[in-house]
Design a protein around this motif. Sequence first.
Motif, mmCIF file in Angstrom:
data_model
loop_
_atom_site.group_PDB
_atom_site.id
_atom_site.type_symbol
_atom_site.label_atom_id
_atom_site.label_comp_id
_atom_site.label_asym_id
_atom_site.label_seq_id
_atom_site.Cartn_x
_atom_site.Cartn_y
_atom_site.Cartn_z
ATOM 1 N N ASP A 1 0.831 -1.200 0.000
ATOM 2 C CA ASP A 1 0.000 0.000 0.000
ATOM 3 C C ASP A 1 0.866 1.250 0.000
ATOM 4 O O ASP A 1 0.606 2.208 -0.723
ATOM 5 C CB ASP A 1 -0.876 -0.015 1.253
ATOM 6 C CG ASP A 1 -2.246 0.524 0.960
ATOM 7 O OD1 ASP A 1 -2.827 0.071 -0.053
ATOM 8 O OD2 ASP A 1 -2.719 1.389 1.716
ATOM 9 N N GLY B 1 1.242 3.866 -2.907
ATOM 10 C CA GLY B 1 0.601 5.128 -2.538
ATOM 11 C C GLY B 1 1.099 6.274 -3.393
ATOM 12 O O GLY B 1 0.426 7.287 -3.548
ATOM 13 N N ARG C 1 -5.663 11.924 -9.991
ATOM 14 C CA ARG C 1 -6.153 11.470 -8.693
ATOM 15 C C ARG C 1 -6.502 9.995 -8.667
ATOM 16 O O ARG C 1 -6.510 9.361 -7.631
ATOM 17 C CB ARG C 1 -7.426 12.234 -8.347
ATOM 18 C CG ARG C 1 -7.179 13.344 -7.369
ATOM 19 C CD ARG C 1 -8.466 13.994 -7.082
ATOM 20 N NE ARG C 1 -8.275 15.422 -7.211
ATOM 21 C CZ ARG C 1 -9.246 16.308 -7.076
ATOM 22 N NH1 ARG C 1 -10.477 15.889 -6.861
ATOM 23 N NH2 ARG C 1 -8.994 17.567 -7.170
ATOM 24 N N ARG C 2 -6.852 9.490 -9.835
ATOM 25 C CA ARG C 2 -7.217 8.071 -9.887
ATOM 26 C C ARG C 2 -5.988 7.176 -10.039
ATOM 27 O O ARG C 2 -6.093 5.966 -10.063
ATOM 28 C CB ARG C 2 -8.220 7.836 -11.021
ATOM 29 C CG ARG C 2 -9.477 8.684 -10.774
ATOM 30 C CD ARG C 2 -10.513 8.519 -11.838
ATOM 31 N NE ARG C 2 -10.844 7.123 -12.066
ATOM 32 C CZ ARG C 2 -11.484 6.700 -13.157
ATOM 33 N NH1 ARG C 2 -11.834 7.568 -14.083
ATOM 34 N NH2 ARG C 2 -11.768 5.442 -13.303
ATOM 35 N N ARG D 1 -3.705 8.833 -5.026
ATOM 36 C CA ARG D 1 -4.808 9.507 -4.327
ATOM 37 C C ARG D 1 -4.299 10.775 -3.634
ATOM 38 O O ARG D 1 -4.237 10.862 -2.410
ATOM 39 C CB ARG D 1 -5.435 8.556 -3.317
ATOM 40 C CG ARG D 1 -6.091 7.343 -3.971
ATOM 41 C CD ARG D 1 -6.792 6.476 -2.941
ATOM 42 N NE ARG D 1 -5.885 6.043 -1.882
ATOM 43 C CZ ARG D 1 -5.160 4.923 -1.953
ATOM 44 N NH1 ARG D 1 -5.239 4.130 -2.999
ATOM 45 N NH2 ARG D 1 -4.375 4.605 -0.955
ATOM 46 N N GLU E 1 -5.437 13.691 -3.131
ATOM 47 C CA GLU E 1 -6.281 14.474 -2.226
ATOM 48 C C GLU E 1 -6.136 13.991 -0.781
ATOM 49 O O GLU E 1 -6.316 14.759 0.158
ATOM 50 C CB GLU E 1 -7.750 14.429 -2.691
ATOM 51 C CG GLU E 1 -8.457 13.089 -2.511
ATOM 52 C CD GLU E 1 -8.153 12.113 -3.645
ATOM 53 O OE1 GLU E 1 -7.301 12.423 -4.492
ATOM 54 O OE2 GLU E 1 -8.753 11.032 -3.656
ATOM 55 N N GLU E 2 -5.739 12.715 -0.617
ATOM 56 C CA GLU E 2 -5.573 12.198 0.744
ATOM 57 C C GLU E 2 -4.304 12.719 1.404
ATOM 58 O O GLU E 2 -4.139 12.614 2.606
ATOM 59 C CB GLU E 2 -5.511 10.657 0.718
ATOM 60 C CG GLU E 2 -6.841 10.031 0.372
ATOM 61 C CD GLU E 2 -6.778 8.511 0.373
ATOM 62 O OE1 GLU E 2 -5.769 7.942 0.874
ATOM 63 O OE2 GLU E 2 -7.727 7.904 -0.134
ATOM 64 N N TYR E 3 -3.376 13.242 0.568
ATOM 65 C CA TYR E 3 -2.083 13.648 1.116
ATOM 66 C C TYR E 3 -1.973 15.158 1.303
ATOM 67 O O TYR E 3 -0.938 15.651 1.715
ATOM 68 C CB TYR E 3 -0.951 13.190 0.176
ATOM 69 C CG TYR E 3 -0.953 11.705 -0.117
ATOM 70 C CD1 TYR E 3 -0.993 10.780 0.928
ATOM 71 C CD2 TYR E 3 -0.885 11.232 -1.418
ATOM 72 C CE1 TYR E 3 -0.985 9.424 0.665
ATOM 73 C CE2 TYR E 3 -0.873 9.875 -1.688
ATOM 74 C CZ TYR E 3 -0.930 8.969 -0.645
ATOM 75 O OH TYR E 3 -0.917 7.642 -0.902
ATOM 76 N N THR F 1 -3.891 2.688 -13.639
ATOM 77 C CA THR F 1 -4.292 1.970 -12.432
ATOM 78 C C THR F 1 -4.999 0.701 -12.889
ATOM 79 O O THR F 1 -5.771 0.731 -13.843
ATOM 80 C CB THR F 1 -5.250 2.815 -11.578
ATOM 81 O OG1 THR F 1 -4.564 3.995 -11.180
ATOM 82 C CG2 THR F 1 -5.711 2.061 -10.339
#
Lengths: 237, 406
Positions: B53, B57, B143-144, B147, B149-151, B235
């Motif tokens: 992961d 990431g 973003r796909r 990710r 936006e999570e960072y 992806t």
Amino acid sequence: MSTPVIAPVIELAGLTKAYNLGTPVETEVLHGIDLSLAEGEFAALIGPSGSGKSTLLNIIGLLERPTGGRLSIGGRDTASLSEAEITQLRGRSIGFVFQFHHLLPAFTALENVMMPTIIARGRADDEAEATALELLDAVGLKAHALKKPAALSGGQQQRVAIARALALRPRLILADEPTGNLDTHTADDIFALLREFNRQSNCACLIVTHDPRLAARCDRIVRLVDGHIADDSPASA
Amino acid sequence: MKFRLPFAPLVALRFLREGRMQTLLILAGTTGGVAVIVFLTQLITQLQAQIVDRVLGSQAHVVIRPAEEVNRRAIDDAGFASIIEPRAQRLRSIDQWENIARLAADMPGVTAVSPVVTGPAFAVRGQASKSVALMGVDAERYRRIVRMEEYMVAGRFAVDGTRAVIGSELAKDLGIRMDDKLRVALPNGRDELLQVGGIFDIGNKDLNRRWIFVTLPLAQSLLDLPGGVSNLDLTVADIFEAQPVADRLRGATSLTVESWMQTNAQLLAALRNQSVSNNLIRSFVVIIVALGIASVLVVSVVQKQKEIGILRAMGASRSMILQVFLIQGAVVGAVGSVLGSALAFTLLNVFSAIYRNADGQPLFAAELEPRFIVMAAVVATFVGLLSALIPARRAARMDPVQAIRS
Ligand SMILES: Nc1ncnc2c1ncn2[C@@H]1O[C@H](COP(=O)(O)OP(=O)(O)OP(=O)(O)O)[C@@H](O)[C@H]1O
Ligand SMILES: [Mg+2]
């Protein structure tokens, strides 16, 4: 000899048993036994130690196979039966009582008495339980139904064993020194019980005993010496 | 109506109950074995998933680049790959990348495709200058892949005009905050003044220092790659299917296509080795537990000789006796798997409380996946059954007369 009025429960003809067949220590223990037991007959099997009484009883009880000769039970020749059929026949038509009670220590008296039925039917049922309780009542142990064998006296254990032998109403009861390790008084009780059931259910009984007093109370005495029937006569004679 | 067990389970359970000490011992052994296996499996699965992961990431599952003709020749000539020097100066575009992107998107297993223009640049602010990688992306599509936006630690992951998103390390090094201005200079002499619209922390210092996201057109013009892209990031649905997908794409396009599994071959090899040693440990534990169950049952068969004889004399068949002992093995396995799973859960809780990352987070979560409990139950019951096979057959073959006479 007069023709028997009733069919023989067991019939042995020229029955032999040898141990260690084909080895240097081969020994024939039974040498051509002819014996027949009718319905309702109550016979004693006596003889010196090592004469082959237990062996004969085990063969009749289908625990061992004879080396030669013929053994019929209820008119069926046992030689042609498969292992599974023998096992089933043994379970359903023969009741054993051994010298040492041979109860299952992990089960209660009631469960021990139910065990032949559990084996025959796959599991216990209400009827089997009711029958077992009746039998325990008949041998005077209803109050001890839920006790394990270890909590019972020798005489009580043997009475449970008798109740167990009777659970499936067998046509034949085989007892190998059922009173062998009991005191005289208790032995008399046990013997009386067997006798009573014999009268009630008309089953054939073959009882090995060393006690001449008890043998004399049977209908018939078969004396075995060195694997031969030395004598076979009514007890009162 | 009273519930009444059938003959074989009835006798099996009674025998187990009667052999108290022995039963407790094999149960303890089985419980321990199951606990070790479940604990290890859960732990390693979690840690491996975390590692994968973390690696994925900040990485695309599959990357398509222009064919490397020059480099391929270099391998042929020199015979070994270490000679290859990436030709950093001249960026090349993927020919007809729109078609390739469409082809990739239509490939089964591919869930996202994002074009990226990337090249070296310098971020300059006052006297300070840092070497960075300019990343021209369509934020929505990128973003796909990662990710982002999570960072985000500030702003949003969105680029347009001259708005850029930079990493937290670069921001710190150059003393930049949100909405500050930042100049990028390129080797070809071009430069541009960017405005910081977002700051990310991707959990990797190097990337936090190097990545500057801008729009696709801006990067194209700055890097002299009008209309072109330097790579396509993909992806895939199943990360371990990345390699086959990459192989298929390479075959279809004759471009350079690399999956994360190739880029991280060493890591994957390490994970695989870990799995192999885990399997070895599990196999040993299973064998030891099986031997334990078998040996205790062998002893129990000898001890129960008389009972077996009595049951046989009362009409029990060989197969009924066989079942009695098989069931004992299966019951020990099944009960052991329940207790063992409970113990494993306890261990996971204890160890997850003890072992923590530098940031105080537990190294792994104290949770047990139901599938491992099911697996343990199935395997342990089966192993119990199998271990009981030899003792059970001995019991079934036992001569009732011998048993009763003795
Ligand atoms: N499995 C065996 N292998 C070899 N010989 C055996 C075996 N079982 C019994 N015998 C022998 O067979 C003979 C008869 O034994 P059996 O037990 O039938 O005698 P018994 O009349 O019941 O004696 P007791 O009154 O002491 O019980 C004995 O000599 C015994 O040693
Ligand atoms: Mg004897």
